[in-house]
Write a protein that holds these residues in place. Sequence first.
Motif, PDB file in Angstrom:
ATOM      1  N   GLY A  40       0.780  -1.226   0.000  1.00 16.65           N
ATOM      2  CA  GLY A  40       0.000   0.000   0.000  1.00 16.65           C
ATOM      3  C   GLY A  40       0.813   1.279   0.000  1.00 16.65           C
ATOM      4  N   GLN A  41       2.116   1.151  -0.233  1.00 18.80           N
ATOM      5  CA  GLN A  41       2.985   2.317  -0.159  1.00 18.80           C
ATOM      6  C   GLN A  41       3.559   2.683  -1.528  1.00 18.80           C
ATOM      7  N   SER A  42       4.312   3.771  -1.526  1.00 14.61           N
ATOM      8  CA  SER A  42       4.975   4.207  -2.745  1.00 14.61           C
ATOM      9  C   SER A  42       6.312   3.482  -2.901  1.00 14.61           C
ATOM     10  N   LEU A  43       7.049   3.869  -3.903  1.00 11.28           N
ATOM     11  CA  LEU A  43       8.345   3.236  -4.181  1.00 11.28           C
ATOM     12  C   LEU A  43       9.453   3.969  -3.427  1.00 11.28           C
TER      13      LEU A  43
ATOM     14  N   PHE B  91       1.136   7.330  -9.658  1.00 12.54           N
ATOM     15  CA  PHE B  91       2.226   7.951  -8.909  1.00 12.54           C
ATOM     16  C   PHE B  91       2.788   9.133  -9.685  1.00 12.54           C
ATOM     17  N   PHE B 104       9.203   9.676  -5.607  1.00 10.11           N
ATOM     18  CA  PHE B 104       7.815   9.348  -5.915  1.00 10.11           C
ATOM     19  C   PHE B 104       6.885   9.911  -4.860  1.00 10.11           C
ATOM     20  N   GLY B 105       5.698  10.296  -5.303  1.00 10.72           N
ATOM     21  CA  GLY B 105       4.644  10.659  -4.365  1.00 10.72           C
ATOM     22  C   GLY B 105       4.015   9.405  -3.785  1.00 10.72           C
ATOM     23  N   PRO B 106       3.110   9.572  -2.834  1.00  8.74           N
ATOM     24  CA  PRO B 106       2.496   8.418  -2.151  1.00  8.74           C
ATOM     25  C   PRO B 106       1.471   7.681  -2.990  1.00  8.74           C
TER      26      PRO B 106
END
Lengths: 115, 114
Positions: A40-43, B91, B104-106
């Motif tokens: 559920g998170q970004s990279l 993203f 990167f954004g969330p």
Amino acid sequence: SAVISQKPSRDICQRGTSLTIQCQVDSQVTMMFWYRQQPGQSLTLIATANQGSEATYESGFVIDKFPISRPNLTFSTLTVSNMSPEDSSIYLCSVDGTFPTDTQYFGPGTRLTVL
Amino acid sequence: AQTVTQSQPEMSVQEAETVTLSCTYDTSESDYYLFWYKQPPSRQMILVIRQEAYKQQNATENRFSVNFQKAAKSFSLKISDSQLGDAAMYFCAYRRLYGQNFVFGPGTRLSVLP
């Protein structure tokens, strides 16, 4: 754009073991990048791998935990060592495009679950 | 350090309608690149659109366009004629002109309703 493959596509591993993820590119590239994407998170960038030199790790990531190999211009491996459930994530490799070079192209990712 | 913010964790849109996803970023640099990537459930990160900060003209790619406001450090993505296949995580990402890694954004999860 580059065509990137990763192996395995997914795996379920036991705590304390290690897993090596392979990344293959269809063309020669100078730099390859490894990212982690927690559920559920970004990279988050783990490290940058140049052929013929030590990988450069981002803050919070260390070589003992995430050793990287870069034996040639089309291939790299990332090992997740001494795994714990907190390592359960998607791991993605990426490369810069040839034109424009500012754009990154990503592999399909490896979904790792640690029990 | 550069940061990227996406204030909408989730969005939904009716099929064939238009939706706009927001992105703001913080940087002290004058030249850089901005991107929108799409990640469907298959996990594959797919480039949607790219913008060079030194170009004032907003980038477009078919049904996808951006509203780039450099002074406001805003980079929104507009999807026109939304299709079911547009459902994904989106993203926003920033890259320095001579930098190696992306920020990167969330992410924003977009649902497309039939």
